[in-house]
Scaffold this motif. Sequence first.
Motif, short mmCIF file in Angstrom:
data_model
loop_
_atom_site.label_atom_id
_atom_site.label_comp_id
_atom_site.label_asym_id
_atom_site.label_seq_id
_atom_site.Cartn_x
_atom_site.Cartn_y
_atom_site.Cartn_z
N GLU A 154 1.01 -4.11 0.57
CA GLU A 154 0.26 -3.38 1.44
C GLU A 154 -1.29 -3.44 1.52
N LYS A 182 -1.93 -7.01 3.37
CA LYS A 182 -1.68 -6.70 4.98
C LYS A 182 -2.95 -6.21 5.51
N ARG A 183 -3.48 -5.12 4.70
CA ARG A 183 -4.68 -4.48 5.51
C ARG A 183 -5.90 -5.58 5.73
N ASN A 241 0.53 -6.74 -4.63
CA ASN A 241 0.24 -5.67 -3.91
C ASN A 241 0.10 -5.97 -2.24
#
Length: 269
Positions: A207, A210-211, A205
């Motif tokens: 993304e 990164k968030r 996962n």
Amino acid sequence: MRKTRILMIHETAKIHPSAVIEDGVKIGANVTVGPFTYIGADVEIGDGTEVMSHVVIKGPTVIGQDNRIFPFAVIGEECQDKKYSGEATRLVVGDRNVIRESVQMHRGTVQDRGVTTVGSDNLFCVNVHIAHDCVVGDNIIMGNNATLAGHINVEDYAIISALSAVHQFCTVGAHCFIGGGSIVVKDVPPYVMAQGNHAKPFGINIEGLKRRGFEKPELHAIRRAYKEIYRSGKTLAEVKPVLEEMVKDYPSIGLFVKLFDNSTRGIIR
């Protein structure tokens, strides 16, 4: 002789006249309770929580601060388990959760910890079901009609999408993503994306990580760990020493090792 009611309701709480509040309830400052809501004995509701109309809350249950509980939610009801015989088990809910319409959260059983635990800053969408003895962490999202059977551990930042169901005694690892309509019958390792009936892994996962501030070196390490688990052809016993070595430089890899040590159902493949 009329029995004296024992209620501890803060003077700033706003209780609708049609709400039913039983003896032994503790309601904190600035709590609002909407019309036709029922709050049973031995329930504690923390400051700033909003309980909307037609909600049922039974105890023993502790609900923290600044939660929002939408209509027709049923919180702290006795569990759907034949071995339950009326014991005084509990539900404990943290702070700042959004509990949408018709969500159900059940108390635990004495055969396990005796308590169902829900953390803080979670979103539980319409008709989510959290069964007895689950341990649900923080910053979790569960989509509409997502369902947890009993004795499940959902770790921080996991996302369980709509119409998904998780088998009892499974662990859903931290930061993982379960796609919509999935049936999870084994443990999902942390950081992993999974979907299907039965759910299978299909990568990391990235993304989501990164968030949440994961840096490139750490992301590369997590990818490498995933490849060791799923693409190296090694057994978990062979993979584990590799991951333990990686933990020295990247502590986040320790979540994989922890899950492998505690797993009783094995991991998804």
